[in-house]
Design a protein around this motif. Structure first.
Motif, PDB file in Angstrom:
ATOM      1  N   ALA A  22       0.809  -1.220   0.000  1.00  0.00           N
ATOM      2  CA  ALA A  22       0.000   0.000   0.000  1.00  0.00           C
ATOM      3  C   ALA A  22       0.838   1.265   0.000  1.00  0.00           C
ATOM      4  CB  ALA A  22      -0.932   0.002   1.209  1.00  0.00           C
ATOM      5  N   GLY A  23       2.142   1.125   0.033  1.00  0.00           N
ATOM      6  CA  GLY A  23       3.011   2.299   0.033  1.00  0.00           C
ATOM      7  C   GLY A  23       3.484   2.649   1.430  1.00  0.00           C
ATOM      8  N   ASP A  24       4.228   3.714   1.499  1.00  0.00           N
ATOM      9  CA  ASP A  24       4.858   4.118   2.753  1.00  0.00           C
ATOM     10  C   ASP A  24       4.231   5.390   3.313  1.00  0.00           C
ATOM     11  OD1 ASP A  24       6.661   1.979   2.647  1.00  0.00           O
ATOM     12  OD2 ASP A  24       8.004   3.114   1.328  1.00  0.00           O
ATOM     13  N   ARG A  25       2.913   5.550   3.175  1.00  0.00           N
ATOM     14  CA  ARG A  25       2.277   6.725   3.739  1.00  0.00           C
ATOM     15  C   ARG A  25       2.418   6.726   5.260  1.00  0.00           C
ATOM     16  NH1 ARG A  25      -3.503   6.017   0.997  1.00  0.00           N
ATOM     17  NH2 ARG A  25      -2.890   3.860   1.429  1.00  0.00           N
ATOM     18  N   PRO A  26       2.598   7.911   5.859  1.00  0.00           N
ATOM     19  CA  PRO A  26       2.759   7.977   7.317  1.00  0.00           C
ATOM     20  C   PRO A  26       1.536   7.405   8.037  1.00  0.00           C
ATOM     21  CG  PRO A  26       3.324  10.078   6.277  1.00  0.00           C
ATOM     22  CD  PRO A  26       2.692   9.227   5.218  1.00  0.00           C
ATOM     23  N   LEU A  27       1.783   6.709   9.120  1.00  0.00           N
ATOM     24  CA  LEU A  27       0.702   6.139   9.916  1.00  0.00           C
ATOM     25  C   LEU A  27       0.384   7.058  11.089  1.00  0.00           C
ATOM     26  CD1 LEU A  27       1.834   2.392  10.099  1.00  0.00           C
ATOM     27  CD2 LEU A  27       0.064   3.391   8.628  1.00  0.00           C
ATOM     28  N   PRO A  28      -0.866   7.019  11.570  1.00  0.00           N
ATOM     29  CA  PRO A  28      -1.211   7.805  12.755  1.00  0.00           C
ATOM     30  C   PRO A  28      -0.440   7.307  13.975  1.00  0.00           C
ATOM     31  CG  PRO A  28      -3.180   6.945  11.633  1.00  0.00           C
ATOM     32  CD  PRO A  28      -2.005   6.243  11.047  1.00  0.00           C
ATOM     33  N   GLU A  29      -0.421   8.129  15.007  1.00  0.00           N
ATOM     34  CA  GLU A  29       0.128   7.686  16.277  1.00  0.00           C
ATOM     35  C   GLU A  29      -0.680   6.496  16.775  1.00  0.00           C
ATOM     36  OE1 GLU A  29       2.787   8.698  17.996  1.00  0.00           O
ATOM     37  OE2 GLU A  29       3.309  10.063  16.351  1.00  0.00           O
ATOM     38  N   ALA A  30      -0.032   5.601  17.482  1.00  0.00           N
ATOM     39  CA  ALA A  30      -0.669   4.343  17.876  1.00  0.00           C
ATOM     40  C   ALA A  30      -1.952   4.554  18.662  1.00  0.00           C
ATOM     41  CB  ALA A  30       0.313   3.501  18.695  1.00  0.00           C
ATOM     42  N   GLY A  31      -1.977   5.558  19.529  1.00  0.00           N
ATOM     43  CA  GLY A  31      -3.137   5.771  20.377  1.00  0.00           C
ATOM     44  C   GLY A  31      -4.140   6.766  19.849  1.00  0.00           C
ATOM     45  N   ALA A  32      -3.934   7.248  18.605  1.00  0.00           N
ATOM     46  CA  ALA A  32      -4.801   8.293  18.059  1.00  0.00           C
ATOM     47  C   ALA A  32      -6.011   7.747  17.313  1.00  0.00           C
ATOM     48  CB  ALA A  32      -3.999   9.197  17.126  1.00  0.00           C
ATOM     49  N   VAL A  33      -6.004   6.458  17.001  1.00  0.00           N
ATOM     50  CA  VAL A  33      -7.075   5.856  16.213  1.00  0.00           C
ATOM     51  C   VAL A  33      -7.434   4.487  16.783  1.00  0.00           C
ATOM     52  CG1 VAL A  33      -6.375   7.038  14.082  1.00  0.00           C
ATOM     53  CG2 VAL A  33      -5.443   4.768  14.604  1.00  0.00           C
ATOM     54  N   ALA A  34      -8.563   3.988  16.331  1.00  0.00           N
ATOM     55  CA  ALA A  34      -8.913   2.588  16.576  1.00  0.00           C
ATOM     56  C   ALA A  34      -8.439   1.803  15.358  1.00  0.00           C
ATOM     57  CB  ALA A  34     -10.421   2.433  16.769  1.00  0.00           C
ATOM     58  N   TRP A  35      -7.458   0.959  15.540  1.00  0.00           N
ATOM     59  CA  TRP A  35      -6.844   0.249  14.419  1.00  0.00           C
ATOM     60  C   TRP A  35      -7.733  -0.908  13.978  1.00  0.00           C
ATOM     61  CZ3 TRP A  35      -2.681   2.129  11.991  1.00  0.00           C
ATOM     62  CH2 TRP A  35      -1.909   3.070  12.675  1.00  0.00           C
ATOM     63  N   LYS A  36      -8.052  -0.920  12.678  1.00  0.00           N
ATOM     64  CA  LYS A  36      -8.822  -2.034  12.128  1.00  0.00           C
ATOM     65  C   LYS A  36      -7.909  -2.933  11.318  1.00  0.00           C
ATOM     66  CE  LYS A  36     -12.823  -3.475   9.458  1.00  0.00           C
ATOM     67  NZ  LYS A  36     -14.088  -3.089   8.796  1.00  0.00           N
ATOM     68  N   LEU A  37      -7.988  -4.233  11.581  1.00  0.00           N
ATOM     69  CA  LEU A  37      -7.204  -5.223  10.860  1.00  0.00           C
ATOM     70  C   LEU A  37      -8.137  -6.046   9.997  1.00  0.00           C
ATOM     71  CD1 LEU A  37      -4.765  -6.401  13.670  1.00  0.00           C
ATOM     72  CD2 LEU A  37      -4.541  -4.497  12.080  1.00  0.00           C
ATOM     73  N   VAL A  38      -7.937  -5.953   8.699  1.00  0.00           N
ATOM     74  CA  VAL A  38      -8.747  -6.714   7.749  1.00  0.00           C
ATOM     75  C   VAL A  38      -7.843  -7.129   6.606  1.00  0.00           C
ATOM     76  CG1 VAL A  38      -9.549  -4.505   6.781  1.00  0.00           C
ATOM     77  CG2 VAL A  38     -10.700  -6.627   6.148  1.00  0.00           C
ATOM     78  N   SER A  39      -7.665  -8.444   6.460  1.00  0.00           N
ATOM     79  CA  SER A  39      -6.671  -8.918   5.498  1.00  0.00           C
ATOM     80  C   SER A  39      -6.862 -10.393   5.243  1.00  0.00           C
ATOM     81  CB  SER A  39      -5.256  -8.683   6.046  1.00  0.00           C
ATOM     82  OG  SER A  39      -4.271  -9.233   5.207  1.00  0.00           O
ATOM     83  N   GLY A  40      -6.223 -10.868   4.184  1.00  0.00           N
ATOM     84  CA  GLY A  40      -6.067 -12.296   3.979  1.00  0.00           C
ATOM     85  C   GLY A  40      -7.225 -13.012   3.339  1.00  0.00           C
ATOM     86  N   LEU A  41      -8.254 -12.283   2.891  1.00  0.00           N
ATOM     87  CA  LEU A  41      -9.409 -12.960   2.314  1.00  0.00           C
ATOM     88  C   LEU A  41      -9.166 -13.244   0.837  1.00  0.00           C
ATOM     89  CD1 LEU A  41     -12.374 -11.044   3.938  1.00  0.00           C
ATOM     90  CD2 LEU A  41     -11.335 -13.185   4.626  1.00  0.00           C
ATOM     91  N   ARG A  42      -9.024 -14.527   0.523  1.00  0.00           N
ATOM     92  CA  ARG A  42      -8.889 -14.987  -0.858  1.00  0.00           C
ATOM     93  C   ARG A  42      -7.731 -14.297  -1.577  1.00  0.00           C
ATOM     94  NH1 ARG A  42     -15.401 -15.115  -2.236  1.00  0.00           N
ATOM     95  NH2 ARG A  42     -15.846 -16.981  -1.038  1.00  0.00           N
ATOM     96  N   THR A  43      -6.614 -14.108  -0.890  1.00  0.00           N
ATOM     97  CA  THR A  43      -5.414 -13.578  -1.535  1.00  0.00           C
ATOM     98  C   THR A  43      -4.245 -14.452  -1.155  1.00  0.00           C
ATOM     99  OG1 THR A  43      -4.600 -12.170   0.246  1.00  0.00           O
ATOM    100  CG2 THR A  43      -6.341 -11.251  -1.142  1.00  0.00           C
TER     101      THR A  43
END
Length: 323
Positions: A22-43
């Motif tokens: 997805a590229g190297d775009r800056p990520l938010p601070e760890a505690g600034a967001v609710a992190w959603k993990l969604v991956s691995g479906l049919r790939t």
């Protein structure tokens, strides 16, 4: 009614952890967001275990306050982890996710998996692994026809949990039994979707008795008993329930509530102390909806009697979320 993805958790905006490439775009601070993990479906790019490990190695896990697990962690009728595998991944990471306060299990919508096909297992080990958790929401239960391990909530003691939500189309009675036998002294907000018998509901009004008594949940102030194909029976039980006297909010919507259930509420114990009464998605007549408003709104109660479905001739009443 189709469920949508959540946009906020624990007061934080949901942010999806990027997929591979997805590229190297800056990520938010760890505690600034609710992190959603969604991956691995049919790939073939990265399975969920690899994706999960990359998340822990990329974001400062000790700073993560809220976590949302979606496709890959819970596959429903798609490829994905079994619920026990997901619970194990969470438990194994407890020594790294030391600041976790909120967790949402299985944020899937219709296109990914129908509600009745999101299979859960025993969620108690997650609470045991995270004594600092303040909020837990669980979407799904069984495959709708009794398959899969099925949602469980075994008796547990947890001093920190303040919000607990079960969103499903059919709630097993064993969840209420485990909840009733648990010690949750700080729980302020409990939201239970009972669902429909056709989609696996075995919970009954009798199973709700310890919750309605309230003595085992001393801090409870907001109660939702929603999405039930027995909503009139639930309303009748609530009308005389001891716990109601100390509630600020009561949610009895999403189900098959009719004038009979509303009449029980109006002729039962006073509800004028509430701040809100939510009956959204109901089957009340216009006259009864107006009676409810007139009985409570002059006392400052916010009343929601919106969302009455229009039934075709011969169509039966239905809950808002089942399939």
């Amino acid at each position: 009614m189709s469920l949508a993805h959540i946009s906020r958790l624990h007061g934080l905006p949901v942010h999806v952890f990027p997929q591979p490439g997805a590229g190297d775009r800056p990520l938010p601070e760890a505690g600034a967001v609710a992190w959603k993990l969604v991956s691995g479906l049919r790939t073939d790019e990265e399975d969920f275990d690899e994706y999960w490990q990359r998340f822990l190695d990329t974001v400062d896990p000790a700073g993560v306050r809220a976590l949302v697990l979606g496709g890959g962690a819970y596959g429903g009728d798609l490829d994905g982890c079994e619920p026990g595998e997901t619970a194990e991944l969470l438990a194994q990471a407890a020594d790294r996710l030391t600041g976790l306060q909120a967790l949402y299990l299985a944020d899937l919508m219709f296109e990914e998996a129908e509600l009745s096909w999101i299979v859960q297992g025993d969620v108690s080990p997650v609470l045991q692994a995270y004594p600092g958790l303040r909020e837990l929401a669980v979407r799904g239960s069984t495959d709708g026809y009794g398959g899969g391990p099925g949602l469980e909530f075994k008796p547990i003691s947890h001093d920190g949990l303040r919000v607990l939500r079960f969103e499903n189309g059919g709630l097993p009675a064993q969840v209420l039994h485990g909840l009733s036998a648990s010690e949750l002294p700080a729980l302020e907000h409990l939201d239970i979707w009972l669902g429909a018998e056709w989609y696996g509901r075995t919970a009954t009004v009798e199973d709700l008795a310890p919750v309605l008594d309230g003595s085992g949940l001393p801090a409870l102030r907001r109660l939702g008993l929603q999405n039930a194909d027995i909503q009139d029976e639930v309303a009748a039980a609530v009308a005389s329930a001891p716990v109601v006297a100390r509630l600020t909010a009561l949610h009895l919507g999403r189900g098959t509530l009719t004038d009979a259930g509303a009449e029980a509420l109006l002729t039962g114990q006073p509800l004028t102390h509430l701040e809100e009464l939510d009956l959204h998605h109901h089957y009340l007549s216009d006259e009864m909806a107006e009676r409810v408003r007139q009985a409570l709104e002059p006392h400052g109660v916010t009343v929601d009697v919106s969302g009455r479905p229009e039934l075709e001739e011969g169509e039966e009443r239905y809950v808002a979320a089942a399939e």
